[in-house]
Structure formats: structure tokens, C-alpha cells
Design a protein around this motif. Structure first.
Motif, PDB file in Angstrom:
ATOM      1  N   PHE A 833       0.847  -1.204   0.000  1.00  0.00           N
ATOM      2  CA  PHE A 833       0.000   0.000   0.000  1.00  0.00           C
ATOM      3  C   PHE A 833       0.875   1.243   0.000  1.00  0.00           C
ATOM      4  CE2 PHE A 833      -2.977  -3.162   1.534  1.00  0.00           C
ATOM      5  CZ  PHE A 833      -4.185  -2.767   0.978  1.00  0.00           C
ATOM      6  N   ASP A 834       0.318   2.319  -0.540  1.00  0.00           N
ATOM      7  CA  ASP A 834       1.017   3.603  -0.534  1.00  0.00           C
ATOM      8  C   ASP A 834       0.666   4.442   0.680  1.00  0.00           C
ATOM      9  OD1 ASP A 834       2.423   3.722  -3.238  1.00  0.00           O
ATOM     10  OD2 ASP A 834       0.384   3.178  -3.812  1.00  0.00           O
ATOM     11  N   ALA A 835      -0.500   4.245   1.257  1.00  0.00           N
ATOM     12  CA  ALA A 835      -0.919   5.034   2.408  1.00  0.00           C
ATOM     13  C   ALA A 835      -2.039   4.302   3.136  1.00  0.00           C
ATOM     14  CB  ALA A 835      -1.380   6.428   1.977  1.00  0.00           C
ATOM     15  N   SER A 842      -8.827  10.337  10.876  1.00  0.00           N
ATOM     16  CA  SER A 842      -8.118  11.268  11.750  1.00  0.00           C
ATOM     17  C   SER A 842      -6.612  11.063  11.726  1.00  0.00           C
ATOM     18  CB  SER A 842      -8.629  11.137  13.196  1.00  0.00           C
ATOM     19  OG  SER A 842      -8.376   9.845  13.704  1.00  0.00           O
ATOM     20  N   ASP A 843      -6.122   9.977  11.146  1.00  0.00           N
ATOM     21  CA  ASP A 843      -4.687   9.717  11.037  1.00  0.00           C
ATOM     22  C   ASP A 843      -4.355   9.253   9.624  1.00  0.00           C
ATOM     23  OD1 ASP A 843      -3.835  10.292  13.689  1.00  0.00           O
ATOM     24  OD2 ASP A 843      -4.698   8.386  14.355  1.00  0.00           O
ATOM     25  N   LEU A 844      -3.172   9.638   9.154  1.00  0.00           N
ATOM     26  CA  LEU A 844      -2.702   9.242   7.836  1.00  0.00           C
ATOM     27  C   LEU A 844      -1.271   8.723   7.974  1.00  0.00           C
ATOM     28  CD1 LEU A 844      -3.095   9.130   4.754  1.00  0.00           C
ATOM     29  CD2 LEU A 844      -2.333  11.512   4.640  1.00  0.00           C
ATOM     30  N   TYR A 845      -1.055   7.476   7.551  1.00  0.00           N
ATOM     31  CA  TYR A 845       0.255   6.830   7.665  1.00  0.00           C
ATOM     32  C   TYR A 845       0.754   6.425   6.282  1.00  0.00           C
ATOM     33  CZ  TYR A 845      -0.308   6.253  12.739  1.00  0.00           C
ATOM     34  OH  TYR A 845      -0.457   6.466  14.079  1.00  0.00           O
ATOM     35  N   TYR A 846       2.088   6.316   6.192  1.00  0.00           N
ATOM     36  CA  TYR A 846       2.738   5.779   5.010  1.00  0.00           C
ATOM     37  C   TYR A 846       3.631   4.620   5.463  1.00  0.00           C
ATOM     38  CZ  TYR A 846       1.437  10.483   3.519  1.00  0.00           C
ATOM     39  OH  TYR A 846       0.751  11.638   3.253  1.00  0.00           O
ATOM     40  N   PRO A 847       3.735   3.568   4.654  1.00  0.00           N
ATOM     41  CA  PRO A 847       4.557   2.420   5.048  1.00  0.00           C
ATOM     42  C   PRO A 847       6.034   2.649   4.743  1.00  0.00           C
ATOM     43  CG  PRO A 847       3.515   1.971   2.962  1.00  0.00           C
ATOM     44  CD  PRO A 847       3.020   3.327   3.382  1.00  0.00           C
ATOM     45  N   ARG A 968      -8.716  14.188  -0.410  1.00  0.00           N
ATOM     46  CA  ARG A 968      -8.462  15.516  -0.969  1.00  0.00           C
ATOM     47  C   ARG A 968      -7.131  16.067  -0.452  1.00  0.00           C
ATOM     48  NH1 ARG A 968     -14.366  16.186   0.233  1.00  0.00           N
ATOM     49  NH2 ARG A 968     -15.420  15.935  -1.772  1.00  0.00           N
ATOM     50  N   TYR A 969      -6.804  15.757   0.784  1.00  0.00           N
ATOM     51  CA  TYR A 969      -5.511  16.195   1.323  1.00  0.00           C
ATOM     52  C   TYR A 969      -4.359  15.613   0.507  1.00  0.00           C
ATOM     53  CZ  TYR A 969      -1.377  16.154   4.300  1.00  0.00           C
ATOM     54  OH  TYR A 969      -0.099  16.286   4.769  1.00  0.00           O
ATOM     55  N   LEU A 970      -4.486  14.375   0.093  1.00  0.00           N
ATOM     56  CA  LEU A 970      -3.426  13.762  -0.718  1.00  0.00           C
ATOM     57  C   LEU A 970      -3.255  14.501  -2.044  1.00  0.00           C
ATOM     58  CD1 LEU A 970      -4.159   9.977  -0.087  1.00  0.00           C
ATOM     59  CD2 LEU A 970      -2.272  11.342   0.839  1.00  0.00           C
ATOM     60  N   GLY A 975      -0.278  16.091  -4.925  1.00  0.00           N
ATOM     61  CA  GLY A 975      -0.653  16.302  -6.310  1.00  0.00           C
ATOM     62  C   GLY A 975      -1.340  15.129  -6.969  1.00  0.00           C
ATOM     63  N   ILE A 976      -1.927  14.226  -6.188  1.00  0.00           N
ATOM     64  CA  ILE A 976      -2.636  13.067  -6.750  1.00  0.00           C
ATOM     65  C   ILE A 976      -4.038  13.503  -7.161  1.00  0.00           C
ATOM     66  CG2 ILE A 976      -3.420  10.719  -6.296  1.00  0.00           C
ATOM     67  CD1 ILE A 976      -1.364  10.628  -4.020  1.00  0.00           C
ATOM     68  N   GLU A 977      -4.353  13.441  -8.426  1.00  0.00           N
ATOM     69  CA  GLU A 977      -5.654  13.896  -8.920  1.00  0.00           C
ATOM     70  C   GLU A 977      -6.777  13.051  -8.323  1.00  0.00           C
ATOM     71  OE1 GLU A 977      -6.488  16.435 -10.667  1.00  0.00           O
ATOM     72  OE2 GLU A 977      -4.491  17.172 -11.220  1.00  0.00           O
ATOM     73  N   VAL A 978      -7.760  13.730  -7.732  1.00  0.00           N
ATOM     74  CA  VAL A 978      -8.897  13.019  -7.135  1.00  0.00           C
ATOM     75  C   VAL A 978      -9.683  12.272  -8.211  1.00  0.00           C
ATOM     76  CG1 VAL A 978     -11.017  13.282  -5.788  1.00  0.00           C
ATOM     77  CG2 VAL A 978      -9.035  14.709  -5.271  1.00  0.00           C
TER      78      VAL A 978
END
Length: 1059
Positions: A833-835, A842-847, A968-970, A975-978
Motif C-alpha cells: 500500500f502507498d498510504a 483522523s490519522d494518515l500513515y505511510y509504510p 483531498r488532502y493527498l 498532487g494526486i488527482e482526485v
């Protein structure tokens, strides 16, 4: 009973019918049973407060009956209808009284609880002061700008602000909006709000310190409207800017930006726009991001120039502005224009529709929730009058005058409010452009025909269009300008004019009621009102005395005012209630005295202008007397005219904008900020080695490794501006630490932040390289089925996955440790996974796969995005909110005999800094989301409340945090297009399910028996899912299985994979 002519004749028919009816067959309407008299009951209980249109139609039919027997039967049936209507009214009034009493008790209890939480005793200062500039943001009078009128003062203010280069975004998404020749009155969505937002944008664009203003609205390509509404961009030409000379640039000025969303070839009413709000937000976000970069190149030294504020107009735009301001982390303003709770009360009082029927027609509960969300998110709420605050906003859970005063006083004293916040209410009357108005001196004793300013100039064409109706066009003109809407009360005006012979002999009446081609093509409500007016004209034989032209252009309106002033006429607004009354200001600026309703904004206008008479709109005789007094007393007319012209400058657009901008700049500046300011993904080539090195450096600076985040030691620090940001000082040091606290669910082992993450271990550079992102957000399945869905998705996109074109995100309510356990047990490597969007958003993680850096085998290689927390922490209640939730949880119990068991228990193990987690033992005993959210709002606590799909978990997170907002934050961050995202969901989900379905991203709904049953909690939503989700959208696809072949087929249908 004066003014209700048909009612008088109806009552006379009842009283006169007695002798003609046989005593043995006497109808109910002719006799009294006990003390009940239908006639008296009708007069005393029914005649006021109801829309009498249908009753009037029935009376007309009854009066037309030639047969006395048939006529009397109709009268009897009509009386029964009236009696039942009155009973219904009494029932509604009783229910309303109970509701008011309940709401008052809830507010009093909330105030007591809030006061108990706030440890310091309240001083006299906390009782608050006047309601005019209600503020929980701690603004002192220092720095506030009083309204100014002199040119010197305005120029001094302009000099102070000329060096600023502000970018302001306005949003108004319904109706037909264009800069010139506005079709005001064409329909109920194209009225005063349209004119207000266009003129506000135009005026702001001419102000010093403002570089660019964007008015975002809907692009409409329908054939039934003019082509101009389909133009993507329209520049608003400034009316005049002689007083303000400031720097201009390539992209400076004011613009209408039309965002495509909803049905492309249909112009639909605002009630049908709700399912498409998320799509608008995505389109608006894309535009603002692009424009911020463009402005950055022009005036920002290469750094993006973010909006200084986003201002939503009306409920639909308020909902949109809240989401947009949340993902961009910029201040939000809101103007309600017309409020849903007030409209609901008015409709219920009429007794013609049930609450369910009202909601089906107006989508009123969705509208009210949007207004509540706007209160949650707004820093400033702009109103036109004090009445709007005192009588309308007080109806909302999210605003309480008394509690607001207490919070304001505490902030002024520098005392913590324990996570409580209230928006600032500011009264700023709408402005007007006066440069084109030339109100010439008029001799009160002179002849109207002898006042031609310049005979060389021909009269405007609209003059002849009006004058052709009059037998004697030299008489003073009484002018009314509004849509033919029942609430505008035009029929009462016509009755007052028709029944007052002295007034008819002295004046003419002009009714400008929008534009029409054929009455039959108008809406039923408008056509009914117009038909009634035409019948009244015929009844009173007002031909030659009343003008009602079919067409006029917006540019004709000043000429119409000027014609009325030329004839020494009067302008009247007899509406039952008028939120503000912009037409009163326009008329006054043209030298017309006014007669206006005493309900609403005209009270404030009259207080400033002192140029007319206020009347009770229900009192027909008072309306006639006021009009007669002004047109007959020439000295009074002249005095009112002069007062209006002398004071009208206080409602100019420069005055309005000056006050408006002073409020904006008083807000604490907020905008997207990354730990390294030079990080701008859009400026780098995705495959550049330097880009990857910058990413690596950025990660080491910005991210820490963590499992669930950490509970803050003190989340209740209020900043001096009251912006709602948590933790300014203490948390910044906390974020800088390389070592975080032990996590409870991995046996208290430490995990540390890597100070260097090598290029291959970091997934964030890869996020930028992905062409498509598949988001798995399925809540309605077991863990085993979720693993199967993940593997099927991997298999369906294996080719693109191996090439790196497709990335994957797991979006769930689970914590990061639960995700790790789930994936490991299912044989899936986290780095696939990328995220990970965790804890309900409420939390955003990256591996990270750099296992050599882990100190212990139990450490988990995940990096927490701290910048995401800085985006969502706005108005987070922190520990103050947690204490309130714990107190509420202790009150929810299940009594089994003498044993009382607590139903909701705090789940510290699965809580994090921005997620308060609770376990629910019996979902049937807990309140639905809307009730719990209400309990928090009335205590000034702003949060997003979610139940899990099965109702066993409760999460409370920041008000503008969600799984859809994280996507949307991503886009903003990386710059990842929704539009290149595909979200997989089940048949149902957690209570944020609807948010995952809308927008420009694609959605695949996985139907099938693997979906588990949904908790009953989800059946208590305030509105139907179809009212807020466009299931017929081409972006939503449903499949009946979760196998790899079916998922591959779905991705092919959506254009992600080649067929």
C-alpha cells in the motif's frame, strides 16, 4: 376583517343562508353545538397565519353555484375544512411549544455543563455586551474599524491596505449568475442573493489590497438558459475605481468561475443540487490549487498564494465552503441569506404540510445540517441585521448567545475555554453602487412634468412600457418590486390600494413582478399569486391605475426607481418578513421615501436612513394610511427624501468592503503549510532524482514513526485569536521529537523516527508517480472478506500494479496496529500500500520497508503524516471534548433489574490524539449520530461523530476530518488527482458512508451476500441517502461480487484499465 373581502362575503353567506334552508336539514354551519361556533372559530383561530389560497378558490367556486342547495353544501364542506385546519393548527402550535420548551431545557443544561467544565468563576465581564458583533475569537475593539463616510477617511484606510495582495474566494452555487443583465426574478433561485454576490465580488475586486476575487458557481450548459451561463470564466468589470488606485496584474480583478457539476444539460433547482455538492468541492479545489500556483508565480515569489478566506453564501455553498476550507486549512466565512430552521417553522405554522412533506419538497433537514456544519467551520458569520442573529440563528444547535458571551469573556481574559468554540457574528449590511445614480433636486410643489433634466436625452424605454398602463401618468407612483411570491404580500398591497378611494385618486400603483411570457408557464405558486392580483385589479376596477409590465431588464431597475422619484412617488416593501431589504436601499438612493414592513431588516435600515414609515404587513389599513400620508404631505415627502439621500452613503459598497476586509484580516492566517516550505510537488518532474532526494529529506523532517499517534498532554490550549487550532506551542516540540511514546497495543515497545529513510523504503515519492489510486474502503464485511477483496483488487490490476502506474490506499476506522495485524495475518505486506487512512480519517500513515532501522522486532514501519494533523486540528476540542464525552458515556446505561450497566465505555487502547474512541455494548440504547452531534454542538464543542457499520464502535474526530477529506488532502499535499482515484465500498458502511460516494472520484459499490447486516443506528439518518448521493452518476458503478474478474470488469468500465 378589513382587507379580507372574500372572507367577509363568505361569512355573510353563512349568516344569510339560514332562512333559505329547511330547519330539518339545517347544516352544521348554521347552528351552534354547545359553545362551538364554526364562524367564530374561523374568525378567531384560523384567519391569521394560514395561506388562504385554496380556501379562496373553494369560496369562488361556491359563490358561483346557482343552486342554493349546492351552494350551501359547498359552504358546509368548506366550514368543515376550516374547522379541521384550525384543529391541525392547534396541534402544530402545541407540538411547537413542546419543542421550544425541550430546546430551552437542553440549552440550559448544556450551559450548566459547560460552565462546570470551565473551572474559573464567571465575572461580570462574562455576561457579554451588545449582540451586534458577537465574537468568540477574542477581538478587542482595538484594530476594529468603525464605519466611515468621508472620502479622506476612506483614502487613509486604502493607504493602509494598498500593499496587501489578497486572494478571496466566494461561493454561490445555485441560480443563474452572470455579471451583466442578471435575470432577477426569473425563478426563486435567481433573486437578491445573486445580485448581492456578484456586486460583492465586483466591489471587492476594486478594493486596495485585494488582488483577485473568484466567485465560484455552477456551469450550466442547458438549452433552456442563455449560453453565457456555460462560459467557464467571466470577468466582472468594475463599476468605478477612481478612489482606489492599486496595482493590477495579469490575473487581478474579480471573476465568475463556473465549475461543472451535476447534470451537464439541465438547469435544476437548488433542492436537487445536494447529491452533487461533493463533485463541486472537488472541482473548486482543483481550480483554487491551480490559481494559487498561478498567483504564486505572479505575486508570490514562486510560493503559492492561498485564499485569505473562503466565503460561502446560502446553505449549499456553506457546506461546500466548509469542506473546501477544511482541506486547504484557510479561514471560512458564511452568510446564510435565508435560513432553513426559520423557513421550517414558518411552513409548519401554515399547517398546510407535514414535516415529512416539507422535507420531501425542500430537503429541509439536509439544508439545516449544512447550516450547522457551516457554524462548526466558520470563523465569521456575516448577517445583514441584528434580527437575523436574535431571531433566526438562535434556533440552531451550534449557536447560543449566552454561552457565546461567556466564551468571549474568558478568551478576553486569557482563560481556557476547554475546547469550546463559537463563530463570530458580524452585522454588515449589504452595499450598493451609487456612482450611476443621479438623484436630482425635486421641487415638492413643482409639476412632475416640468422636471426634465435634459430634454435632449430621450426617456428610457421602460418608462413608456410602464406609462402606457396609466390614464393619468402624472400622478405620484407607488412602486413595489418583488417576485409574485405569497410571502411578499403583494395581494394585501393591491387590496389596500383598491379599497382606499383617496389613495386611488391621488396615486398610481406600479407592480414589477419579475419576468414572464405566459402565466401558465410560471410555477404554481407564482402563477396563483399573479392570478389573484389580476382578479383584484378587475374586482376594484383599477384599470388605468395599476401597471404590471411583463418584462424588464436588470439594467432597467434604476430607471424605474428614477421614474417613481420623478413623479414624487413612494417605494413600498410589504413583505410579511424581510431578511434585509436591498430594494429599500436602492429606492432610497434614488430619492424615494419608503414604506416597509416592520418585520426584519427594514427596521435597521429605517433606523439609519429615517426616510419613511414602518407598517404591520398584516394591517391593510395601516399600509393604505402610510402610503396616503407620504404622497399627500409634500413636506413630509421632501424631508424623507432628503434624509435618505443624506444617510445612504452608509450602505455603499466601499463601506461594506472596508468593514468586510477588516474582519477578514483580523482572523488568524491559515493555509497549507508543510514542514519544509520549499516542498511543492507540482514544480518537480516525477522521475527526477533530485525530486526523490527532496522527498527523502522532507520525510525525515516531516514524519515520525508511530503506531496510533499519541494522546496530547494538553489539548485544551485556546489561542488568542480563537481560531480553533489546538496546541500551538507544546505540540510543536512534541512533533519534533524523534522518539514517541510506547503504544499500548504492542506491549509498550518504543518505535523511533528515522532520520534518514532511503529512497527505496519511502512510499511517498511513489505517490506522485502513480497515475491511478485504488482506495479500499469497505466497512460492511468481515476481516476475512476484506482480505479477499484486497487480494482480488491486487489481482485485477496486477499488470498496472507491477508497472507502478496504480497505487493502493486502505481507508478504514481501524488503528494502524489493527491494520498491521490484519494484513500480516492475511499474508499481505504493508508496503503493498502507498498510504493508510486510519481512525475514521483522523490519522494518515505511510509504510516503510527499511526494517534494518527498527530497534525491536515488534516495531512497525509506519510513518505518521504530521502535516495532515496540522490540517485537521482546527477547532479540535481535545481533552475538554473527551471529558464531556466521558460524562455523556457514563449517563448511557442499561438497567437489568437492580444492576445498571454502562453501555458506552471509553476505549483508550484505540484512541489517539485526534480520535476519541468508545466501545458500544448495545447499539439499540445509544442515540443516533444527529442527537449526539447536537449534544456536543449545544455545548460549543465542534466534532465529527461516527458509528461503525455494526454499531459497536464510536469515534469522535475533528469536525473537518474524514476519510473523504483525507483523499483531498493527498491531492493538495502530493498532487494526486482526485479524479484518478477509485474508491471501493460495500452496500453500506460506517456513518460517513455517503461522503465516500460523491465527488469526481470513481466509486465501485460491491454488492453481495458477503455484506453483513447494518446496525439500526444507521436507519435513523436525518435524510434519505438518495437525497445526497447521485446514484445515477457515471462515476458510480455497482457490481454483484468481489471477485478479481468482476473488479477488473469494473475498472475497465471506468476507464482505468484497458479492455
Amino acid at each position: 376583517m378589513a382587507g379580507n373581502d372574500w372572507i367577509n362575503s363568505y361569512l355573510e353567506a353563512i349568516l344569510d343562508a339560514g332562512p333559505s334552508i329547511d330547519a330539518a336539514k339545517a347544516s352544521l354551519l348554521l347552528r351552534e353545538r354547545g359553545r362551538f361556533s364554526p364562524t367564530r372559530y374561523f374568525v378567531e383561530e384560523v384567519i391569521t397565519g394560514f395561506d388562504e389560497t385554496d380556501l379562496y378558490k373553494t369560496w369562488v367556486r361556491a359563490a358561483a353555484m346557482r343552486s342554493p342547495q349546492e351552494r350551501n353544501t359547498r359552504l358546509e364542506n368548506m366550514c368543515w375544512r376550516i374547522w379541521n385546519l384550525a384543529r391541525k393548527k392547534k396541534q402544530i402550535e402545541g407540538e411547537e411549544a413542546q419543542g421550544i420548551s425541550k430546546r430551552r431545557l437542553e440549552r440550559e443544561r448544556a450551559r450548566r455543563d459547560a460552565t462546570a467544565d470551565m473551572s474559573e468563576d464567571l465575572s461580570e465581564g462574562e455576561k457579554g455586551d451588545i449582540i451586534n458583533d458577537l465574537s468568540a475569537h477574542g477581538d478587542s475593539t482595538k484594530g476594529r474599524m468603525l464605519r466611515i463616510s468621508s472620502l479622506d477617511a476612506i483614502e487613509a484606510w486604502a493607504s493602509q491596505y494598498k500593499d496587501k495582495k489578497l486572494y478571496i474566494v466566494l461561493i454561490s452555487i445555485h441560480g443563474l449568475i452572470r455579471g451583466e443583465n442578471m435575470e432577477l426574478g426569473r425563478d426563486s433561485d435567481t433573486g437578491g442573493q445573486v445580485k448581492y454576490v456578484v456586486e460583492l465580488a465586483r466591489a471587492l475586486g476594486s478594493m486596495p489590497g485585494v488582488y483577485r476575487v473568484d466567485l465560484l458557481t455552477r456551469q450550466i450548459l442547458a438549452t433552456e438558459v442563455d449560453w453565457s451561463y456555460g462560459e467557464p470564466t467571466e470577468m466582472l468589470t468594475p463599476r468605478s475605481s477612481e478612489n482606489f488606485i492599486h496595482e493590477t496584474g495579469e490575473s487581478s480583478g474579480a471573476y465568475i468561475i463556473r465549475i461543472p457539476f451535476g447534470p451537464k444539460d439541465k438547469y435544476i433547482p437548488k433542492e436537487h443540487l445536494w447529491p452533487h455538492i461533493q463533485e463541486f468541492v472537488d472541482g473548486a479545489l482543483s481550480h483554487v490549487m491551480q490559481m494559487s500556483r498561478v498567483l504564486g508565480e505572479q505575486i508570490g515569489g514562486g510560493q503559492p498564494v492561498w485564499p485569505v478566506a473562503i466565503h460561502g453564501h446560502y446553505a449549499d455553498a456553506g457546506d461546500s465552503a466548509a469542506l473546501l476550507s477544511g482541506v486547504l486549512n484557510v479561514p471560512m466565512l458564511f452568510t446564510g441569506h435565508s435560513l432553513g430552521r426559520d423557513k421550517l417553522e414558518q411552513l409548519l405554522k401554515q399547517g398546510r404540510q407535514t414535516r415529512e412533506e416539507i422535507n420531501a419538497t425542500y430537503k429541509i433537514t439536509r439544508r439545516i445540517e449544512a447550516e450547522e456544519l457551516a457554524l462548526d467551520a466558520s470563523e465569521i458569520v456575516i448577517t445583514s441585521t441584528r434580527q437575523e442573529i436574535e431571531e433566526q440563528w438562535r434556533l440552531y444547535d451550534g449557536f447560543d448567545v449566552i454561552l457565546e458571551r461567556k466564551l468571549r469573556a474568558r478568551i478576553k481574559r486569557g482563560v481556557s475555554c476547554y475546547g469550546r468554540y463559537m463563530p463570530r457574528m458580524v452585522v454588515i449590511p449589504p452595499g450598493m453602487e451609487f456612482k450611476h445614480i443621479a438623484a436630482h433636486d425635486v421641487d415638492p410643489d413643482g409639476d412632475p412634468e416640468g422636471n426634465d433634466d435634459n430634454l435632449a436625452f430621450p426617456d428610457p424605454p421602460i418608462w413608456s412600457e410602464i406609462m402606457r398602463f396609466f390614464t393619468n401618468p402624472r400622478k405620484p407612483m407607488i412602486l413595489a418590486l418583488s417576485r409574485p411570491d405569497p410571502k411578499k404580500n403583494i395581494t394585501t398591497l393591491v387590496k389596500a390600494f383598491g379599497e382606499c378611494r383617496p389613495l386611488r385618486e391621488l396615486a398610481n400603483l406600479t407592480l414589477i413582478m419579475g419576468n414572464r411570457d405566459d402565466i401558465d408557464e410560471m410555477s404554481s405558486t407564482n402563477s396563483s399569486v399573479l392570478t389573484s392580483i389580476l382578479k383584484l385589479i378587475d374586482k376594484y376596477d383599477l384599470y388605468g391605475q395599476v401597471a404590471y409590465p411583463k418584462h424588464h431588464r436588470q439594467s432597467d431597475v434604476p430607471d424605474i426607481y428614477r421614474l417613481a422619484a420623478k413623479t414624487k412617488g413612494v417605494f413600498i416593501n410589504p413583505a410579511f418578513i424581510e431578511p434585509f431589504g436591498l430594494t429599500l436601499i436602492e429606492a432610497s438612493a434614488n430619492g424615494l421615501p419608503i414604506v416597509a414592513t416592520k418585520n426584519g431588516g427594514p427596521v435597521d435600515i429605517h433606523k439609519v436612513l429615517d426616510n419613511g414609515i414602518l407598517v404591520d404587513p398584516h394591517d391593510q389599513q395601516a399600509i393604505a394610511d402610510a402610503l396616503y400620508k407620504l404622497v399627500s404631505d409634500k413636506q413630509l415627502w421632501a424631508r424623507c427624501r432628503q434624509n435618505g439621500l443624506k444617510n445612504i452613503h452608509q450602505f455603499s459598497w466601499p463601506e461594506h468592503c472596508k468593514t468586510y476586509l477588516s474582519k477578514i484580516v483580523s482572523c488568524r492566517p491559515r493555509h497549507p503549510q508543510w514542514r519544509r516550505s520549499g516542498d511543492r510537488p507540482e514544480d518537480s518532474e516525477p522521475d527526477s532524482p533530485n525530486d526523490s532526494l527532496r522527498d527523502i529529506q522532507d520525510i525525515s523532517l516531516n514524519l515520525k514513526l508511530s503506531l496510533d499517534g499519541e494522546k496530547g498532554k494538553d489539548d485544551t490550549v485556546d489561542n488568542a485569536f480563537g481560531s480553533g487550532d489546538v496546541a500551538a506551542n507544546g505540540n510543536s516540540n512534541h512533533y519534533a521529537n524523534a522518539v514517541v511514546k510506547l503504544s499500548k497495543d504492542v506491549e509498550q515497545h518504543k518505535i523511533r523516527s528515522s532520520e534518514r529513510i532511503d529512497h527505496n523504503s519511502s512510499k511517498m515519492p511513489m505517490l506522485r508517480r502513480r497515475k491511478y489510486i485504488l482506495v479500499i474502503s469497505v466497512d460492511s464485511v468481515s476481516d476475512a472478506d476484506l482480505i479477499a477483496i484486497i487480494k482480488s483488487t491486487f489481482e485485477a490490476s496486477s499488470g498496472y500494479r507491477m508497472s507502478g502506474l496504480i497505487g493502493f490506499i486502505l481507508s478504514t476506522r481501524l488503528t494502524i496496529s489493527e491494520i498491521h495485524s490484519l494484513l500480516t495475518n492475511g499474508g499481505i505486506v504493508p508496503t503493498d500500500f502507498d498510504a493508510f487512512i486510519c481512525n475514521s480519517g483522523s490519522d494518515l500513515y505511510y509504510p516503510s520497508s527499511n526494517s534494518d532501522e527498527l530497534l525491536y522486532p515488534s516495531e512497525l514501519p509506519f510513518a505518521l503524516d504530521i502535516d495532515y494533523h496540522s490540517q485537521i486540528e482546527y477547532r479540535w476540542g481535545g481533552e475538554g471534548l473527551r471529558k464531556t464525552l466521558v460524562r455523556w458515556a457514563s449517563s448511557v446505561t442499561d438497567k437489568k433489574g437492580e444492576i445498571e450497566e454502562q453501555v458506552v465505555v471509553e476505549d483508550l487502547e484505540h484512541s489517539s490524539t485526534y480520535c476519541h474512541a468508545f466501545q458500544v455494548k448495545n447499539s439499540s440504547l445509544v442515540p443516533p449520530v444527529k442527537e449526539l452531534r447536537k449534544q456536543m454542538r449545544i455545548q460549543a464543542l465542534r466534532c465529527h461523530v461516527l458509528y461503525s457499520h455494526d454499531g459497536s464502535k464510536l469515534h469522535v474526530i475533528p469536525v473537518l476530518a474524514s476519510r473523504s477529506q483525507a483523499l483531498r488532502y493527498l491531492f493538495v499535499r502530493w498532487g494526486i488527482e482526485v479524479s484518478n482515484m477509485v474508491v471501493f465500498v460495500g452496500q453500506s458502511g460506517d456513518t460517513d458512508y455517503e461522503e465516500l460516494l460523491g465527488g469526481v472520484h470513481k466509486t465501485v459499490i460491491l454488492n453481495g451476500g458477503f455484506n453483513t447486516a447494518q446496525s439500526e443506528l444507521h436507519s435513523t439518518r436525518s435524510y434519505l441517502l438518495k437525497d445526497v448521493v447521485a446514484f445515477d452518476s457515471p462515476n458510480i458503478l455497482q457490481i454483484d461480487s468481489c471477485g478479481a474478474n468482476e473488479i477488473q470488469f469494473a475498472l475497465e468500465q471506468l476507464g482505468i484499465l484497458k479492455k
